[in-house]
Each structure stands twice: as C-alpha cells, then as structure tokens.
Scaffold this motif. Sequence first.
Motif, PDB file in Angstrom:
ATOM      1  N   SER A  55       0.966   8.967  -4.883  1.00 13.49           N
ATOM      2  CA  SER A  55       0.613   8.422  -3.572  1.00 13.49           C
ATOM      3  C   SER A  55       1.346   9.200  -2.485  1.00 13.49           C
ATOM      4  CB  SER A  55       1.000   6.945  -3.490  1.00 13.49           C
ATOM      5  OG  SER A  55       2.410   6.796  -3.537  1.00 13.49           O
ATOM      6  N   LEU A  56       0.863   9.061  -1.260  1.00 17.55           N
ATOM      7  CA  LEU A  56       1.528   9.730  -0.140  1.00 17.55           C
ATOM      8  C   LEU A  56       2.958   9.225   0.048  1.00 17.55           C
ATOM      9  CD1 LEU A  56      -1.165  10.061   2.669  1.00 17.55           C
ATOM     10  CD2 LEU A  56      -0.118  11.876   1.324  1.00 17.55           C
ATOM     11  N   LYS A  57       3.196   7.975  -0.288  1.00 18.68           N
ATOM     12  CA  LYS A  57       4.551   7.421  -0.160  1.00 18.68           C
ATOM     13  C   LYS A  57       5.519   8.150  -1.096  1.00 18.68           C
ATOM     14  CE  LYS A  57       5.815   4.378   1.974  1.00 18.68           C
ATOM     15  NZ  LYS A  57       6.502   4.321   3.291  1.00 18.68           N
TER      16      LYS A  57
ATOM     17  N   LYS B  11      -9.879   6.569   9.942  1.00 17.12           N
ATOM     18  CA  LYS B  11     -10.242   7.741   9.150  1.00 17.12           C
ATOM     19  C   LYS B  11     -11.297   8.529   9.911  1.00 17.12           C
ATOM     20  CE  LYS B  11     -11.404   9.155   4.446  1.00 17.12           C
ATOM     21  NZ  LYS B  11     -11.753   8.718   3.071  1.00 17.12           N
TER      22      LYS B  11
ATOM     23  N   THR C  98       1.211   3.834   9.507  1.00 17.66           N
ATOM     24  CA  THR C  98       1.373   2.437   9.910  1.00 17.66           C
ATOM     25  C   THR C  98       1.747   2.325  11.377  1.00 17.66           C
ATOM     26  OG1 THR C  98       3.705   2.486   9.235  1.00 17.66           O
ATOM     27  CG2 THR C  98       2.096   1.733   7.602  1.00 17.66           C
TER      28      THR C  98
ATOM     29  N   ASN D 120       0.844  -1.192   0.000  1.00 16.24           N
ATOM     30  CA  ASN D 120       0.000   0.000   0.000  1.00 16.24           C
ATOM     31  C   ASN D 120       0.883   1.247   0.000  1.00 16.24           C
ATOM     32  OD1 ASN D 120      -1.830   2.064   0.444  1.00 16.24           O
ATOM     33  ND2 ASN D 120      -3.114   0.818   1.777  1.00 16.24           N
TER      34      ASN D 120
ATOM     35  N   HIS E   4      -5.129   8.064   9.262  1.00 23.73           N
ATOM     36  CA  HIS E   4      -5.417   6.684   8.834  1.00 23.73           C
ATOM     37  C   HIS E   4      -4.392   6.153   7.839  1.00 23.73           C
ATOM     38  CE1 HIS E   4      -7.384   9.496   6.100  1.00 23.73           C
ATOM     39  NE2 HIS E   4      -7.365   8.570   5.152  1.00 23.73           N
ATOM     40  N   HIS E   5      -3.499   7.006   7.381  1.00 26.37           N
ATOM     41  CA  HIS E   5      -2.455   6.574   6.452  1.00 26.37           C
ATOM     42  C   HIS E   5      -1.182   6.122   7.178  1.00 26.37           C
ATOM     43  CE1 HIS E   5      -4.491   7.668   2.757  1.00 26.37           C
ATOM     44  NE2 HIS E   5      -4.776   8.863   3.250  1.00 26.37           N
TER      45      HIS E   5
ATOM     46  N   ASN F 248       0.019   4.266   0.141  1.00 20.39           N
ATOM     47  CA  ASN F 248      -0.545   5.391   0.873  1.00 20.39           C
ATOM     48  C   ASN F 248      -0.304   5.283   2.378  1.00 20.39           C
ATOM     49  OD1 ASN F 248      -1.656   7.085  -1.134  1.00 20.39           O
ATOM     50  ND2 ASN F 248      -3.285   5.594  -1.471  1.00 20.39           N
ATOM     51  N   LEU F 249       0.491   4.298   2.789  1.00 16.51           N
ATOM     52  CA  LEU F 249       0.811   4.137   4.201  1.00 16.51           C
ATOM     53  C   LEU F 249       2.172   4.755   4.502  1.00 16.51           C
ATOM     54  CD1 LEU F 249      -0.434   0.486   4.854  1.00 16.51           C
ATOM     55  CD2 LEU F 249      -1.602   2.649   5.348  1.00 16.51           C
TER      56      LEU F 249
ATOM     57  N   ILE G 252      -4.984  12.898   8.037  1.00 22.91           N
ATOM     58  CA  ILE G 252      -4.207  11.848   7.356  1.00 22.91           C
ATOM     59  C   ILE G 252      -3.778  10.744   8.321  1.00 22.91           C
ATOM     60  CG2 ILE G 252      -3.356  13.422   5.572  1.00 22.91           C
ATOM     61  CD1 ILE G 252      -0.700  13.560   7.057  1.00 22.91           C
TER      62      ILE G 252
ATOM     63  N   GLN H  35      -9.222  12.911  -1.587  1.00 23.06           N
ATOM     64  CA  GLN H  35      -9.458  11.654  -0.884  1.00 23.06           C
ATOM     65  C   GLN H  35     -10.766  11.677  -0.100  1.00 23.06           C
ATOM     66  OE1 GLN H  35      -7.482   8.624  -0.654  1.00 23.06           O
ATOM     67  NE2 GLN H  35      -6.764   9.541  -2.556  1.00 23.06           N
TER      68      GLN H  35
END
Length: 362
Positions: free
Chosen positions: A136-138, A68, A207, A2, A204-205, A4-5, A202, A290
């Motif tokens: 993506s956020l990553k 979220k 880990t 994922n 919920h993104h 987005n984590l 953010i 999002q």
Amino acid sequence: MNYNLLRAKEVFFIMVLSTGLFNHVILIPMLLESAARDAWVSVLASFFPFLLFIWMVYYITKNTEQEKITNWLKHRYGKFLAALFVLPLLLILFVHASITFLDTSYWAEIYFLPTTPSFLVSAVLLISCYWLSTRSLKVLAIMSTIVLPLVVFLGFFIMSVNTTQKDVEYLFPLFLNGYAPFLKGIFYALSGLTEIFVIILIQHHLTQKIKFKDIFWLGLVLIGLTIGPLSAAIMEFGPVEARNFTFPAYEEWKLLKIGEFISRLDFLAMFQWVSGAFFRIGLFLYIINQYLNKRKNKFFLPFLFLIIYGTTFLKLDTYDINKFLYLYFLPFCLILVVTVTTVLTFLVYLSKRRENKPLEKS
C-alpha cells in the motif's frame, strides 16, 4: 483503516526519493551535454517557469477537490477525454520506470558486480521493486521516512568531505558559447522538474488538502537535488571531463578520502541509488496498476514487470539510453506534460466557472 491514504508530508518523502533519483543522478549527463559549464545557471533559471508549473499543479488539485483525476474528467467531460489525458502520462511513467531499471542494473553490474550474470542482477532488482509496488502507499510512506534521512545524510556527507576537491573557478566564466546552451539547459532541467505532475495522479490518496507551499517546497528541494551534484561535478572534474562521465554523481564518491587510510566508500552510493530506484519503479508501477487494472487482475502487474525485464535483452548500453533520453524522450516528456497540464488547468477553470454561474445569478 485505509492504508492507501497519505498525509502531505508522506507524499513529500516518497516524491523526493522517486523523482529525486532522476534529477540527482540520471538527468545530470543530459544537462552537461546541453549546457556544459552553464548548466548550473540553467537549473537556477528554470525555477521561474517551474514556479508557473507548480501553480498549475496546485490549481488542479485544489479545484478538483483532490478527486481521482480520471473520475473528475469522466463526470464533466466524458470517458474519452479522461483516457486521452491520463494514458499518455501513464506511458511516460512506464518508460521512466524502464529506464530507471536499466540504468540501475547496468550501473550495479559495471561497477560492483561485473562477474555476476546480468540477468541475475536484473532479476533481484525487479523482484524487489515488484514487492514494493504490491504494498500500500502507506507502506511506501513509512519506508520512505526511514530511508530518506539516511540518503540525505550520505548526500551531505559526500558534499562536505569533497569540499577540498572543488575549484569554484570551474563554474566561470559563463556564456562563452552564447546563450543557446543556457536556454537549452533550462529545457532539460524542466524535463526533470515537471515530474511533480505525479501529484495529480495520486491526489485522491491524500487525507489533507494540498497547500501551495507543500508543492513549492518540494519543487525547491528538487532544484537543490539537481544543482548540488551538477555544480559539484563541474567544480571537481571541470566542465569537459564531467561531460565525459556516464554517471558524474557516482564519480564524485570515488574522490572521497578521509585522512590517509579511509577512501573508496563509493559502495555507499549504491544505497542511495538503489533506494531511489526501488521507490521510483515501485511507485510508478503502483500508479499504473491502480489506473489501468480496473478488474484487479492479479496477472496485470507481473506482466508489466516482465515487459520491463524484457528490455534487458535489447542489449542497450548506457550510451544508447542517454542518447534516447537526450534526443527523444525528455523533449517529448516536457512538451507532453506541459501541454496536458496546461489544458487540464484550462478545463478545470471552465468547470469551476460553469459551477459558479448559478450562484452569481442568484
């Protein structure tokens, strides 16, 4: 995998670049206008109420299990309340992105590209931000780990080289006009610092569980990013002259001189500013997309960017933007963000209390 984590450190890097631009550059004229010479003390004093806000953000993230925030609110208080809380925050992000876009476009056009058509300068900036917001956020996190060290290095570079241009006596005496400007300065300092509410949007993104020390150190860095160029502007230009500049942080680069032959390295300021603007606009529009684009409509995000691009045709200048920020938007932002965060903290407390009641009886 994922993409987005994120880890907590990666969020730290993104937030310093995006929120740091506002506190480091755009907020400085408002602080000088409100508190003049006392502005640097106002930023220091803002740490104490800001610490309470940091605790509320941590309390919310911890007790919502970093779910979220809209989902958490829907499950416990209904869709209406979830929308009532989140939509105003997203509106704030959108206006902030628009202001950042306008300020960056005007600044680049005035100082570096005066003969280039303004619509072209704005279009290039907007396309770059659009590309970033579709990643993506990553990707944002990886890019920020490369860009932020360079931005920080340039910041320390200009700070150290301009040491000979600074006069500490300009920072004193304090409170010549009473305590009203000092208190007003705290208000405006908090309007920039409380932008760390983005962490809630953010969370919920992530880990990892967000720790209090993570948000605390982020807050300290943001205070440092505010007080650094602010105090430098006062020491280098004096409180009166610094107040007259539209972009005091940029004017500090014009003073740079190394020996007899090296000067006018202010083009390096463009790298700092544009880096922050890319991440700020890209991140904010990514968050809005999002939350609002539930059906994954491919035209929604381009539509938002077209609205932002349309603001360039309003023919506003930097004076109009700063006046809007100073008189209306920043006071509105602070009141709204603090109110929403406080009420959300209370709702989280009530929810946790209800969940713990059966355990207490048994």
